[in-house]
Structure formats: structure tokens, C-alpha cells
Scaffold this motif. Structure first.
Motif, PDB file in Angstrom:
ATOM      1  N   SER A 181       0.835  -1.206   0.000  1.00  0.00           N
ATOM      2  CA  SER A 181       0.000   0.000   0.000  1.00  0.00           C
ATOM      3  C   SER A 181       0.866   1.250   0.000  1.00  0.00           C
ATOM      4  O   SER A 181       0.391   2.340  -0.325  1.00  0.00           O
ATOM      5  N   HIS A 182       2.149   1.100   0.369  1.00  0.00           N
ATOM      6  CA  HIS A 182       3.121   2.184   0.273  1.00  0.00           C
ATOM      7  C   HIS A 182       3.899   2.024  -1.033  1.00  0.00           C
ATOM      8  O   HIS A 182       4.238   0.908  -1.431  1.00  0.00           O
ATOM      9  N   LEU A 183       4.213   3.124  -1.683  1.00  0.00           N
ATOM     10  CA  LEU A 183       4.872   3.043  -2.983  1.00  0.00           C
ATOM     11  C   LEU A 183       6.247   2.391  -2.905  1.00  0.00           C
ATOM     12  O   LEU A 183       6.680   1.728  -3.847  1.00  0.00           O
ATOM     13  N   PHE A 184       6.959   2.558  -1.782  1.00  0.00           N
ATOM     14  CA  PHE A 184       8.264   1.913  -1.653  1.00  0.00           C
ATOM     15  C   PHE A 184       8.113   0.395  -1.726  1.00  0.00           C
ATOM     16  O   PHE A 184       8.801  -0.284  -2.493  1.00  0.00           O
ATOM     17  N   GLY A 185       7.195  -0.157  -0.940  1.00  0.00           N
ATOM     18  CA  GLY A 185       6.966  -1.592  -0.964  1.00  0.00           C
ATOM     19  C   GLY A 185       6.427  -2.066  -2.297  1.00  0.00           C
ATOM     20  O   GLY A 185       6.750  -3.162  -2.763  1.00  0.00           O
ATOM     21  N   GLN A 186       5.633  -1.232  -2.920  1.00  0.00           N
ATOM     22  CA  GLN A 186       5.005  -1.604  -4.187  1.00  0.00           C
ATOM     23  C   GLN A 186       6.012  -1.631  -5.336  1.00  0.00           C
ATOM     24  O   GLN A 186       6.087  -2.607  -6.091  1.00  0.00           O
ATOM     25  N   VAL A 187       6.798  -0.561  -5.472  1.00  0.00           N
ATOM     26  CA  VAL A 187       7.738  -0.469  -6.595  1.00  0.00           C
ATOM     27  C   VAL A 187       8.917  -1.414  -6.394  1.00  0.00           C
ATOM     28  O   VAL A 187       9.277  -2.192  -7.282  1.00  0.00           O
ATOM     29  N   VAL A 188       9.529  -1.366  -5.205  1.00  0.00           N
ATOM     30  CA  VAL A 188      10.731  -2.167  -4.975  1.00  0.00           C
ATOM     31  C   VAL A 188      10.399  -3.625  -4.679  1.00  0.00           C
ATOM     32  O   VAL A 188      11.151  -4.525  -5.060  1.00  0.00           O
ATOM     33  N   GLY A 189       9.253  -3.867  -4.036  1.00  0.00           N
ATOM     34  CA  GLY A 189       8.921  -5.224  -3.634  1.00  0.00           C
ATOM     35  C   GLY A 189       8.044  -5.991  -4.597  1.00  0.00           C
ATOM     36  O   GLY A 189       7.954  -7.219  -4.509  1.00  0.00           O
ATOM     37  N   VAL A 190       7.372  -5.298  -5.518  1.00  0.00           N
ATOM     38  CA  VAL A 190       6.472  -5.975  -6.449  1.00  0.00           C
ATOM     39  C   VAL A 190       6.879  -5.724  -7.899  1.00  0.00           C
ATOM     40  O   VAL A 190       7.177  -6.655  -8.650  1.00  0.00           O
ATOM     41  N   LEU A 191       6.921  -4.462  -8.314  1.00  0.00           N
ATOM     42  CA  LEU A 191       7.120  -4.155  -9.728  1.00  0.00           C
ATOM     43  C   LEU A 191       8.529  -4.514 -10.205  1.00  0.00           C
ATOM     44  O   LEU A 191       8.695  -5.071 -11.295  1.00  0.00           O
ATOM     45  N   ILE A 192       9.549  -4.177  -9.412  1.00  0.00           N
ATOM     46  CA  ILE A 192      10.915  -4.473  -9.843  1.00  0.00           C
ATOM     47  C   ILE A 192      11.168  -5.984  -9.900  1.00  0.00           C
ATOM     48  O   ILE A 192      11.731  -6.477 -10.893  1.00  0.00           O
ATOM     49  N   PRO A 193      10.774  -6.793  -8.889  1.00  0.00           N
ATOM     50  CA  PRO A 193      10.959  -8.241  -9.031  1.00  0.00           C
ATOM     51  C   PRO A 193      10.215  -8.829 -10.225  1.00  0.00           C
ATOM     52  O   PRO A 193      10.738  -9.707 -10.908  1.00  0.00           O
ATOM     53  N   VAL A 194       8.998  -8.348 -10.501  1.00  0.00           N
ATOM     54  CA  VAL A 194       8.267  -8.854 -11.668  1.00  0.00           C
ATOM     55  C   VAL A 194       8.984  -8.453 -12.947  1.00  0.00           C
ATOM     56  O   VAL A 194       9.127  -9.244 -13.887  1.00  0.00           O
ATOM     57  N   LEU A 195       9.459  -7.205 -13.008  1.00  0.00           N
ATOM     58  CA  LEU A 195      10.190  -6.716 -14.178  1.00  0.00           C
ATOM     59  C   LEU A 195      11.441  -7.546 -14.440  1.00  0.00           C
ATOM     60  O   LEU A 195      11.750  -7.897 -15.582  1.00  0.00           O
ATOM     61  N   MET A 196      12.163  -7.881 -13.370  1.00  0.00           N
ATOM     62  CA  MET A 196      13.433  -8.597 -13.508  1.00  0.00           C
ATOM     63  C   MET A 196      13.267 -10.111 -13.457  1.00  0.00           C
ATOM     64  O   MET A 196      14.245 -10.848 -13.598  1.00  0.00           O
ATOM     65  N   GLY A 197      12.046 -10.589 -13.256  1.00  0.00           N
ATOM     66  CA  GLY A 197      11.822 -12.021 -13.203  1.00  0.00           C
ATOM     67  C   GLY A 197      12.360 -12.684 -11.959  1.00  0.00           C
ATOM     68  O   GLY A 197      12.772 -13.852 -11.988  1.00  0.00           O
ATOM     69  N   LEU A 198      12.362 -11.965 -10.829  1.00  0.00           N
ATOM     70  CA  LEU A 198      12.905 -12.502  -9.580  1.00  0.00           C
ATOM     71  C   LEU A 198      11.789 -13.057  -8.699  1.00  0.00           C
ATOM     72  O   LEU A 198      10.717 -12.455  -8.600  1.00  0.00           O
ATOM     73  N   PRO A 199      12.018 -14.178  -8.025  1.00  0.00           N
ATOM     74  CA  PRO A 199      11.049 -14.652  -7.035  1.00  0.00           C
ATOM     75  C   PRO A 199      10.995 -13.675  -5.861  1.00  0.00           C
ATOM     76  O   PRO A 199      12.038 -13.192  -5.405  1.00  0.00           O
ATOM     77  N   VAL A 200       9.802 -13.366  -5.378  1.00  0.00           N
ATOM     78  CA  VAL A 200       9.651 -12.477  -4.233  1.00  0.00           C
ATOM     79  C   VAL A 200       8.807 -13.177  -3.181  1.00  0.00           C
ATOM     80  O   VAL A 200       7.817 -13.833  -3.498  1.00  0.00           O
ATOM     81  N   VAL A 201       9.221 -13.058  -1.942  1.00  0.00           N
ATOM     82  CA  VAL A 201       8.554 -13.696  -0.814  1.00  0.00           C
ATOM     83  C   VAL A 201       7.935 -12.610   0.052  1.00  0.00           C
ATOM     84  O   VAL A 201       8.595 -11.636   0.404  1.00  0.00           O
ATOM     85  N   PHE A 202       6.660 -12.776   0.375  1.00  0.00           N
ATOM     86  CA  PHE A 202       5.972 -11.848   1.263  1.00  0.00           C
ATOM     87  C   PHE A 202       5.771 -12.507   2.624  1.00  0.00           C
ATOM     88  O   PHE A 202       5.566 -13.713   2.709  1.00  0.00           O
ATOM     89  N   ILE A 203       5.801 -11.701   3.665  1.00  0.00           N
ATOM     90  CA  ILE A 203       5.626 -12.229   5.017  1.00  0.00           C
ATOM     91  C   ILE A 203       4.753 -11.277   5.816  1.00  0.00           C
ATOM     92  O   ILE A 203       4.903 -10.051   5.734  1.00  0.00           O
ATOM     93  N   ASP A 204       3.797 -11.849   6.562  1.00  0.00           N
ATOM     94  CA  ASP A 204       2.915 -11.047   7.409  1.00  0.00           C
ATOM     95  C   ASP A 204       3.470 -10.897   8.822  1.00  0.00           C
ATOM     96  O   ASP A 204       3.310  -9.861   9.461  1.00  0.00           O
ATOM     97  N   ASP A 205       4.097 -11.961   9.310  1.00  0.00           N
ATOM     98  CA  ASP A 205       4.614 -11.975  10.677  1.00  0.00           C
ATOM     99  C   ASP A 205       5.967 -11.269  10.695  1.00  0.00           C
ATOM    100  O   ASP A 205       6.966 -11.795  10.200  1.00  0.00           O
TER     101      ASP A 205
END
Length: 406
Positions: A181-205
Motif C-alpha cells: 500500500s506504500h509506494l516503496f513496498g510496491q515499486v521495490v517489492g512488487v514491480l521491480i521483481p516482476v520486471l526482472m523475473g525474480l522470485p519475491v517472498v511476502f511475510i505477514d509476521d
């Protein structure tokens, strides 16, 4: 895309992500959402959030990410402010049509390319509306366009393509511990990994022990965090005795620093090498601790209004306390009061339905950041505090309360 939590572990491939996103787009059209309409997106980071966000893009809708911890009243207020036509949420139905979130089985995947028919080609079109996380008062709504986002992604993509040979062989895995919901998490944590084809892991805890476990078991290479979590992790590893009380000096060779903290490296996993911090200022002493433990600490600086990156530090050519050089494609200047002004395609045009705030912050294409900075001869920025916090004495001396507090 991988989702990790204490009770749930779910994987989604890029092909499955596309199909789920098309399914969300089809649901939005069925709910009466037309291109340009706004859609509330309220969910924790993971496959669901990612499919929902891209589904909005494929439908031509404007996503409005909000934090999952918001109360129903706050979500309803946000929906009213942006005129939301539908919602994608992980809670009870809201005053707008809502697709339940956690049950991904409710999203009917679609392989139909016509699901992309609503996507827009105009870079000046809105892609989302993001609420600032201001410390006082009602959060401001910032419309973000496709051009704003692309201005942050293009310099990073060019750098990645130059080093693609190394990236492909390292096969990095990324942990995102920042809400999208924050642009930092969105751009660096979602868009860039998808762009570069990198696996990304999300964690709630976000308890330190849970983060440590995920870093090791998921063989994470780099983790995106906010300074507060980085501080909690430092305190935790010191309390657990994973880091020795006497660390090698910061100017020691990397292998010597890593060997001095070898127990910590075993605890966090042999593949983990870097922290990527953003969202707020990072204390120099915190950078020094992790640096002396043999880890890379990359710090970025930006605002919601700059979508979001203004500058970032080169991991191997940095000076403690600075936030690096501005990304290419931006103009920056420092006025007589030390305030940083920014202009470029990444800068938003203003605030939604707030002419007074827009006039005070945006001047002839320039954004007044409100941050006091210093800029050296190499163009590297160092943030010294907020301009509004400066105390001017009777003698005309500017006093920074942050420096006094330290």
C-alpha cells in the motif's frame, strides 16, 4: 510470486499471476467498473494483492491501495474520497462491491487476451491513487500516473540490463517486508521483481524471529525493510548472542567482517547478503552495525509524491549518512534554506481535491520536499531533517532538533 506466513504458504508463477490478473479484470468489468473508475485494494502483500493490482491495470481502472490495518470507517472514508466503484479486500464487504480476497479460488483465472482490452496506452493516465502516511491530520491523496511509475523503473531497468549476466547467475530471491500500500513496498517489492523475473517472498509476521526463519528457509538474497524492523532485528540478534559484542572494524575486509559474525550468517542463511531500507531515515549507527557484520545496506530516499524514488545509494560506493545520487531523469536543486526541490517525470502533478496543499507544495513543475539536505561536489545527497522542524534563535542561528536530541 511466493506468499509466506506462519499458517500459509502459497506459490504463484508468472503465468498464473497473469491468468489471475485477467480474472480480476473480468470480475471488475462484471461489477460495472469502467476504465478510469477507482477500485479500493485492501489486502496484505502477496499473490492476491499483486493479481488485484495488475487486474486493475488490465481493466483500465485506477487502483487505490490502502493498508489492511485500517478500520472499516477509514476504508469507507477513503472509498468516498476517491469515488470508488468497487473494492478488492480481505475483510467483510464494504459500501462498494467487493471481491473477497484471501480465497484465491474465488478468482476465476482467465487466459483470454481480451481481458487486457481495458488497459490504457496513455502514459499520463492515472494508474493509482496513493494516500500519504502523514504523521498529523488527514492523509493526502496523491494521483500517480503510468509515467510517474515508469520514471522510477527505467533507470533501475537500465542498470539491471547492464548487469543481467551476474543477476541471472546469482538467481537472487527477494523478501518484501513492506506493505505494497506504500509506494516503496510496491515499486521495490512488487514491480521491480516482476520486471526482472525474480522470485519475491511476502511475510505477514514481522517478529524478528519469524523474519530470521524466513530469510534462512526461503534462501533469501536481499530483504526490503523499514528502519524500525532493521533496528528490531539488530536488538534481537544481540539479545540472542548471534552477533559478537566486539565486531571487526568497518574498514576491515568483507570476508573478515563476515567471519567475525559467522554465527549470525549461519542464522540468516548463507545466501543472504543485503538489506534494502526505505520509508524513513536510517540511523548511521544501524548501518554501521550491519556493515560490520558483513552485510550490504542499501538506502533509498523518496516520497509518495515522487513515485517514490528520488535517490539511492550505490552499495559499494557509499558514505554513512547519505542517501546517494538522484536517479537519472530528475532535476534537483537546494534552495537558500537548504530545502530540496525535485522536478521530473516521476513527480506527481498535485493532491486530489486539495488546491491549497497543491499550491503550497508544487511550484512550476517543482516539488518542494520539505526536507533539508546537503549536496556534495559529487552530487550525493544527505538528509539533515525536516525544514519545518528547524528552530531559528534570536541570533538567527538554525538549530536542528534531531541533532540536539542525539
Amino acid at each position: 510470486v511466493t506468499r509466506v506466513s506462519p499458517h500459509l504458504r502459497r506459490r504463484m508463477s508468472r503465468g498464473e499471476l497473469l491468468a489471475a490478473s485477467r480474472g480480476v479484470a473480468a470480475w471488475l468489468r462484471g461489477a460495472g467498473v469502467a476504465p478510469g473508475n477507482t477500485v479500493i485494494v485492501r489486502a496484505p502483500g502477496g499473490p492476491g494483492w499483486t493479481a488485484g493490482f495488475f487486474g486493475c491495470i488490465l481493466a483500465g481502472a485506477v487502483a487505490v491501495p490502502v493498508e489492511p490495518k485500517l478500520t472499516p470507517e477509514q476504508v469507507a472514508d477513503a472509498a468516498e474520497r476517491v469515488g470508488a466503484r468497487a473494492g478488492l479486500a480481505d475483510g467483510p464487504d464494504r459500501p462498494v462491491p467487493t471481491l473477497p480476497w484471501l480465497d484465491l479460488g474465488r478468482i476465476e483465472p482467465s487466459e483470454d487476451p481480451e481481458s487486457d482490452a481495458g488497459a490504457v496506452d496513455d502514459p499520463s493516465a492515472r494508474v493509482e491513487i496513493v494516500f500519504t502516511s502523514g504523521t498529523t491530520g488527514r492523509p493526502r491523496a496523491v494521483p500517480i500516473t503510468h509515467r510517474n511509475i515508469l520514471a522510477s523503473l527505467h533507470p533501475i531497468e537500465r542498470g539491471w540490463r547492464k548487469r543481467r549476466w551476474w543477476v541471472d547467475r546469482l538467481r537472487p530471491r527477494v523478501l518484501c517486508a513492506v506493505p505494497p500500500s506504500h509506494l516503496f513496498g510496491q515499486v521495490v517489492g512488487v514491480l521491480i521483481p516482476v520486471l526482472m523475473g525474480l522470485p519475491v517472498v511476502f511475510i505477514d509476521d514481522l517478529r524478528p524471529r519469524a523474519v530470521r526463519e524466513v530469510l534462512k528457509t526461503e534462501r533469501i538474497t536481499a530483504a526490503m525493510v523499514v528502519p524500525r524492523l532493521l533496528r528490531l532485528l539488530r536488538d534481537d540478534v544481540l539479545r540472542e548472542g548471534l552477533a559478537p559484542p566486539e565486531l571487526p572494524p568497518a574498514d576491515a575486509r568483507w570476508w573478515r567482517r563476515a567471519w567475525g559474525a559467522r554465527r549470525l550468517h549461519r542464522a540468516l542463511g548463507s545466501r543472504f547478503i543485503a538489506w534494502i531500507s526505505g520509508g524513513s531515515a536510517l540511523d548511521a549507527e544501524l548501518v554501521e552495525f550491519w556493515d560490520r557484520c558483513g552485510y550490504i545496506v542499501v538506502q533509498g530516499y523518496g516520497l509518495t509524491e515522487t513515485a517514490p524514488i528520488i535517490s539511492d545509494c550505490h552499495p559499494f560506493a557509499r558514505k554513512r549518512g547519505n542517501v546517494g545520487r538522484p536517479l537519472s531523469g530528475q532535476e534537483v536543486r537546494v534552495d537558500e534554506h537548504g530545502e530540496l526541490w525535485v522536478r521530473g517525470d516521476n513527480v506527481a502533478s498535485g493532491y486530489l481535491d486539495d488546491d491549497a496543499a497543491t499550491a503550497a507544495t508544487f511550484k512550476d513543475g517543482w516539488l518542494r520536499t520539505g526536507d533539508r539536505v546537503e549536496r556534495d561536489e559529487r552530487g550525493v545527497l544527505a538528509v539533515r531533517g525536516r525544514l519545518k522542524d528547524v528552530i531559528v534563535t534570536a541570533d538567527g542561528v538554525n538549530v536542528d532538533p534531531g541533532a540536539v536530541e542525539k
